[in-house]
Scaffold this motif. Sequence first.
Motif, mmCIF file in Angstrom:
data_model
loop_
_atom_site.group_PDB
_atom_site.id
_atom_site.type_symbol
_atom_site.label_atom_id
_atom_site.label_comp_id
_atom_site.label_asym_id
_atom_site.label_seq_id
_atom_site.Cartn_x
_atom_site.Cartn_y
_atom_site.Cartn_z
ATOM 1 N N MET A 55 8.530 1.641 -12.826
ATOM 2 C CA MET A 55 8.876 1.337 -11.646
ATOM 3 C C MET A 55 7.549 1.261 -10.987
ATOM 4 N N LYS A 56 7.722 0.071 -10.220
ATOM 5 C CA LYS A 56 6.405 -0.453 -9.271
ATOM 6 C C LYS A 56 6.841 -0.230 -7.933
ATOM 7 N N TYR A 57 5.892 0.185 -7.158
ATOM 8 C CA TYR A 57 5.940 0.717 -5.752
ATOM 9 C C TYR A 57 5.025 -0.452 -5.008
ATOM 10 N N LEU A 58 5.481 -0.518 -3.444
ATOM 11 C CA LEU A 58 4.802 -1.363 -2.729
ATOM 12 C C LEU A 58 3.842 -0.436 -1.832
ATOM 13 N N ASP A 59 2.887 -0.893 -1.034
ATOM 14 C CA ASP A 59 2.118 0.145 -0.204
ATOM 15 C C ASP A 59 2.899 0.118 1.149
ATOM 16 N N PRO A 60 3.271 1.441 1.387
ATOM 17 C CA PRO A 60 4.061 1.592 2.721
ATOM 18 C C PRO A 60 3.128 1.363 4.011
ATOM 19 N N LYS A 61 2.036 0.872 3.951
ATOM 20 C CA LYS A 61 1.274 0.612 5.029
ATOM 21 C C LYS A 61 1.657 -0.744 5.605
ATOM 22 N N ALA A 62 2.149 -1.707 4.582
ATOM 23 C CA ALA A 62 2.291 -3.088 4.981
ATOM 24 C C ALA A 62 3.362 -3.467 6.057
ATOM 25 N N ASP A 63 3.224 -4.266 6.656
ATOM 26 C CA ASP A 63 4.308 -4.747 7.598
ATOM 27 C C ASP A 63 5.733 -4.779 6.952
ATOM 28 N N LEU A 64 5.996 -5.299 5.836
ATOM 29 C CA LEU A 64 7.235 -5.365 5.257
ATOM 30 C C LEU A 64 7.962 -3.785 4.963
ATOM 31 N N THR A 65 6.876 -2.790 4.486
ATOM 32 C CA THR A 65 7.365 -1.744 3.978
ATOM 33 C C THR A 65 7.542 -0.760 5.317
ATOM 34 N N PHE A 66 6.591 -0.775 6.044
ATOM 35 C CA PHE A 66 6.690 0.068 7.044
ATOM 36 C C PHE A 66 7.626 0.021 7.962
ATOM 37 N N LYS A 67 7.848 -1.180 8.112
ATOM 38 C CA LYS A 67 9.061 -1.441 8.954
ATOM 39 C C LYS A 67 10.548 -1.119 8.331
ATOM 40 N N LYS A 68 10.375 -1.254 6.951
ATOM 41 C CA LYS A 68 11.767 -0.970 6.252
ATOM 42 C C LYS A 68 11.833 0.552 6.357
ATOM 43 N N VAL A 69 10.991 1.277 6.230
ATOM 44 C CA VAL A 69 11.077 2.680 6.088
ATOM 45 C C VAL A 69 11.337 3.320 7.460
ATOM 46 N N PHE A 70 10.474 3.075 8.445
ATOM 47 C CA PHE A 70 10.467 3.658 9.750
ATOM 48 C C PHE A 70 11.163 2.891 10.851
ATOM 49 N N ASP B 28 0.245 2.715 -3.284
ATOM 50 C CA ASP B 28 -0.171 1.580 -3.166
ATOM 51 C C ASP B 28 0.423 0.691 -4.019
ATOM 52 N N GLY B 29 0.236 -0.660 -4.018
ATOM 53 C CA GLY B 29 0.806 -1.769 -5.086
ATOM 54 C C GLY B 29 0.216 -1.159 -6.586
ATOM 55 N N ARG B 30 -0.543 -0.461 -7.040
ATOM 56 C CA ARG B 30 -0.930 0.127 -8.374
ATOM 57 C C ARG B 30 -0.111 1.242 -8.897
ATOM 58 N N THR B 31 0.653 1.935 -7.771
ATOM 59 C CA THR B 31 1.216 3.084 -8.259
ATOM 60 C C THR B 31 2.272 2.959 -9.101
ATOM 61 N N ARG B 32 2.455 3.786 -10.137
ATOM 62 C CA ARG B 32 3.419 3.680 -10.951
ATOM 63 C C ARG B 32 4.258 4.961 -11.077
ATOM 64 N N GLU B 33 3.743 6.101 -10.956
ATOM 65 C CA GLU B 33 4.373 7.374 -10.937
ATOM 66 C C GLU B 33 4.271 8.195 -9.490
ATOM 67 N N ILE B 34 5.086 8.637 -8.890
ATOM 68 C CA ILE B 34 4.976 9.251 -7.629
ATOM 69 C C ILE B 34 4.934 10.591 -7.729
ATOM 70 N N PRO B 35 4.128 11.454 -7.108
ATOM 71 C CA PRO B 35 4.036 12.873 -7.435
ATOM 72 C C PRO B 35 5.204 13.502 -7.121
ATOM 73 N N GLN B 36 5.597 14.656 -8.211
ATOM 74 C CA GLN B 36 6.772 15.289 -8.144
ATOM 75 C C GLN B 36 6.956 15.907 -6.701
ATOM 76 N N GLU B 37 5.935 16.580 -6.364
ATOM 77 C CA GLU B 37 6.040 17.445 -5.130
ATOM 78 C C GLU B 37 6.389 16.390 -3.965
ATOM 79 N N LEU B 38 6.025 15.201 -4.107
ATOM 80 C CA LEU B 38 6.648 14.324 -2.862
ATOM 81 C C LEU B 38 8.127 14.205 -3.071
#
Length: 315
Positions: A1-16, A182-192
């Motif tokens: 799984m690949k993730y996008l950086d949540p700080k970007a315009d697209l992702t920040f507005k989608k989340v919040f 960010d865009g290089r993240t492949r695994e999310i920490p389990q505590e999150l």
Amino acid sequence: MKYLDPKADLTFKKVFGEHPDLVKSLLNALLPFKTPDEYIVDIEYLPSEMVPDTPFKKNSIVDVRCRDQRGRLFIVEMQMLWSSAFMQRVLFNASKAYVRQLGGAEKYELLQPVYSLNLVDDVFMPDVEKYYHDYRIVHMEHSDKVIEGLRFIFVELPKFTPHTYTEKKMQALWLRFLTEIDGRTREIPQELLDNPEIKKAVDQIEQSAFNDAQLLGYDEFWDAVRVEKTLVSDALKEGMEKGLAEGMEKGMEKGMKKGMAEGRAEGLVEGQAKGRAEGERNKQIEIARKMKQAGMDAETIARLTGLATDDIDVL
């Protein structure tokens, strides 16, 4: 799984900007609420507004506006680059939101507080250790005296470091969500992922959730941010080099002037001392000449005047 950086315009507005429960959780975690009755229970979105041009490009600013069940207004901004003008922009936006609450016939007592939450992906207070900055209108001498209405929170994301990676506080979890993915993240920490709200936010930034056009816009956003950072960096470098050159030139000029002044002063002092010594010697010689004319012997004259007997003999 690949993730996008949540700080970007697209992702920040989608989340919040599309999930009231997530922006409510973010606000409750990061705003300085002290009692349970201050927490936001329900929220509705308000349209984002365009503001007058500033030194910032629109690509580096993402904002979400909302209002809770009590009428309090909240402005959430994700700022990628810092400039001193950003403070004025934040003040402008919050003040405008505060003023626009009133219609022509309404009373000032109906005005509700405006909270401005500003997440900054830059360090603007390098001399201050803490990442969390809370501003309000207070009395200069009596800080417990407060004019309510406007509250400004700034969070320097690069400064944030969790005390422990198992810390469960929502403020730490949300800030980890914003800083560790960010865009290089492949695994999310389990505590999150163990937190339902953070897990929902993570699901929103999976690359597979976006179409090709959106991903192109995402890449263009970061291209624009990189360009802005380069321009700012170049401007700072040019300013520093110009300031250094001017400083060296002024320093050399000042040093030369100081050296000449000091040289003149030293020469004057030395000349005055030499002149006084010569004058004193000439005076003693004249006295010795008169003593010799009066018939006094050379040794007595030398003892009284301090002159050498050889000097007295040639008089």
